[in-house]
Scaffold this motif. Structure first.
Motif, PDB file in Angstrom:
ATOM      1  N   PRO A  14       0.832  -1.216   0.000  1.00  0.00           N
ATOM      2  CA  PRO A  14       0.000   0.000   0.000  1.00  0.00           C
ATOM      3  C   PRO A  14       0.859   1.255   0.000  1.00  0.00           C
ATOM      4  O   PRO A  14       1.873   1.323   0.701  1.00  0.00           O
ATOM      5  CB  PRO A  14      -0.799  -0.139   1.308  1.00  0.00           C
ATOM      6  N   GLY A  15       0.452   2.225  -0.813  1.00  0.00           N
ATOM      7  CA  GLY A  15       1.224   3.446  -0.970  1.00  0.00           C
ATOM      8  C   GLY A  15       2.256   3.387  -2.077  1.00  0.00           C
ATOM      9  O   GLY A  15       2.846   4.409  -2.432  1.00  0.00           O
ATOM     10  N   LYS A  63      -8.889   9.113  -9.666  1.00  0.00           N
ATOM     11  CA  LYS A  63      -8.503  10.465 -10.066  1.00  0.00           C
ATOM     12  C   LYS A  63      -7.480  11.033  -9.086  1.00  0.00           C
ATOM     13  O   LYS A  63      -7.656  10.944  -7.869  1.00  0.00           O
ATOM     14  CB  LYS A  63      -9.749  11.346 -10.112  1.00  0.00           C
ATOM     15  N   GLY A  64      -6.401  11.585  -9.614  1.00  0.00           N
ATOM     16  CA  GLY A  64      -5.347  12.141  -8.786  1.00  0.00           C
ATOM     17  C   GLY A  64      -4.279  11.135  -8.385  1.00  0.00           C
ATOM     18  O   GLY A  64      -3.224  11.514  -7.877  1.00  0.00           O
ATOM     19  N   ASN A  82      -0.123   5.354  -8.764  1.00  0.00           N
ATOM     20  CA  ASN A  82       0.574   5.797  -7.559  1.00  0.00           C
ATOM     21  C   ASN A  82      -0.363   5.713  -6.351  1.00  0.00           C
ATOM     22  O   ASN A  82      -1.584   5.623  -6.506  1.00  0.00           O
ATOM     23  CB  ASN A  82       1.072   7.234  -7.735  1.00  0.00           C
ATOM     24  N   SER A  83       0.221   5.787  -5.180  1.00  0.00           N
ATOM     25  CA  SER A  83      -0.558   5.755  -3.933  1.00  0.00           C
ATOM     26  C   SER A  83      -1.563   4.611  -3.935  1.00  0.00           C
ATOM     27  O   SER A  83      -2.737   4.784  -3.614  1.00  0.00           O
ATOM     28  CB  SER A  83      -1.283   7.089  -3.724  1.00  0.00           C
ATOM     29  N   LEU A  84      -1.091   3.448  -4.294  1.00  0.00           N
ATOM     30  CA  LEU A  84      -1.983   2.296  -4.442  1.00  0.00           C
ATOM     31  C   LEU A  84      -2.583   1.886  -3.099  1.00  0.00           C
ATOM     32  O   LEU A  84      -1.933   1.970  -2.044  1.00  0.00           O
ATOM     33  CB  LEU A  84      -1.234   1.133  -5.075  1.00  0.00           C
ATOM     34  N   LYS A  85      -3.826   1.421  -3.170  1.00  0.00           N
ATOM     35  CA  LYS A  85      -4.585   0.978  -2.001  1.00  0.00           C
ATOM     36  C   LYS A  85      -4.969  -0.481  -2.176  1.00  0.00           C
ATOM     37  O   LYS A  85      -5.067  -0.965  -3.316  1.00  0.00           O
ATOM     38  CB  LYS A  85      -5.854   1.819  -1.868  1.00  0.00           C
ATOM     39  N   PRO A  86      -5.234  -1.181  -1.079  1.00  0.00           N
ATOM     40  CA  PRO A  86      -5.672  -2.585  -1.203  1.00  0.00           C
ATOM     41  C   PRO A  86      -6.901  -2.739  -2.106  1.00  0.00           C
ATOM     42  O   PRO A  86      -7.008  -3.747  -2.822  1.00  0.00           O
ATOM     43  CB  PRO A  86      -5.972  -2.975   0.243  1.00  0.00           C
ATOM     44  N   GLN A 118      -2.559  -9.145 -13.413  1.00  0.00           N
ATOM     45  CA  GLN A 118      -2.953  -9.070 -12.007  1.00  0.00           C
ATOM     46  C   GLN A 118      -2.170  -7.988 -11.284  1.00  0.00           C
ATOM     47  O   GLN A 118      -0.944  -7.931 -11.374  1.00  0.00           O
ATOM     48  CB  GLN A 118      -2.717 -10.410 -11.319  1.00  0.00           C
ATOM     49  N   VAL A 119      -2.892  -7.160 -10.546  1.00  0.00           N
ATOM     50  CA  VAL A 119      -2.287  -6.184  -9.647  1.00  0.00           C
ATOM     51  C   VAL A 119      -2.775  -6.497  -8.240  1.00  0.00           C
ATOM     52  O   VAL A 119      -3.989  -6.540  -7.993  1.00  0.00           O
ATOM     53  CB  VAL A 119      -2.665  -4.746 -10.036  1.00  0.00           C
ATOM     54  N   THR A 120      -1.854  -6.733  -7.329  1.00  0.00           N
ATOM     55  CA  THR A 120      -2.191  -7.036  -5.945  1.00  0.00           C
ATOM     56  C   THR A 120      -1.520  -6.017  -5.033  1.00  0.00           C
ATOM     57  O   THR A 120      -0.301  -5.844  -5.093  1.00  0.00           O
ATOM     58  CB  THR A 120      -1.740  -8.445  -5.560  1.00  0.00           C
ATOM     59  N   VAL A 121      -2.326  -5.342  -4.222  1.00  0.00           N
ATOM     60  CA  VAL A 121      -1.807  -4.344  -3.290  1.00  0.00           C
ATOM     61  C   VAL A 121      -2.014  -4.891  -1.885  1.00  0.00           C
ATOM     62  O   VAL A 121      -3.137  -5.002  -1.396  1.00  0.00           O
ATOM     63  CB  VAL A 121      -2.519  -2.994  -3.444  1.00  0.00           C
ATOM     64  N   SER A 122      -0.914  -5.254  -1.259  1.00  0.00           N
ATOM     65  CA  SER A 122      -0.997  -5.906   0.045  1.00  0.00           C
ATOM     66  C   SER A 122       0.319  -5.750   0.780  1.00  0.00           C
ATOM     67  O   SER A 122       1.385  -5.726   0.167  1.00  0.00           O
ATOM     68  CB  SER A 122      -1.336  -7.382  -0.128  1.00  0.00           C
ATOM     69  N   SER A 123       0.213  -5.676   2.108  1.00  0.00           N
ATOM     70  CA  SER A 123       1.418  -5.632   2.924  1.00  0.00           C
ATOM     71  C   SER A 123       1.821  -7.021   3.396  1.00  0.00           C
ATOM     72  O   SER A 123       2.844  -7.193   4.056  1.00  0.00           O
ATOM     73  CB  SER A 123       1.216  -4.701   4.130  1.00  0.00           C
TER      74      SER A 123
END
Length: 123
Positions: A14-15, A63-64, A82-86, A118-123
């Motif tokens: 994330p981020g 957006k943004g 950018n600033s990717l979120k889960p 596939q895009v995966t946003v995870s910590s």
């Protein structure tokens, strides 16, 4: 043979940031777009760009944070995320059309599709 080939997906915290690419071959398209889909949900619009004018369109949710761009010489479209979120986790699809339309936000506005990345946003 008309082909759209996506690349650049993966796992990011994330981020973080990722850049997706969509290389088109076999035709010159009037517009390109990115959609995304999670299991059990409909494919949703993310962003679009018109080839000649460069006019861009974005979903409110990105957006943004996301930027769509194109390199006409390479017949390639990019999605800088950018600033990717889960909640951005999904399979991302490149789409294109070979005709003019004033509509940009629906899956039926495009007649060519890539295989998805596939895009995966995870910590």
């Amino acid at each position: 043979q008309v082909q759209l080939v996506e690349s650049g997906g993966g796992l990011v915290q994330p981020g973080g940031s990722l850049r997706l690419s969509c290389a088109a071959s076999g035709w010159i398209f009037s517009s390109h777009a990115w959609f995304r889909q999670v299991p059990g949900k409909e494919r949703e619009f993310v962003a679009a760009v018109r080839r000649n004018s460069g006019t861009t369109y974005y979903a409110d949710s990105v957006k943004g944070r996301f930027t769509i761009s194109r390199d006409n010489a390479k017949n390639t479209v990019y999605l800088q995320m950018n600033s990717l979120k889960p909640e951005d986790t999904a399979v991302y699809y490149c789409a294109a059309r070979d005709y003019y339309s004033s509509s940009n936000y629906n899956t039926y506005d495009y007649n060519y599709w890539g295989q998805g990345t596939q895009v995966t946003v995870s910590s």
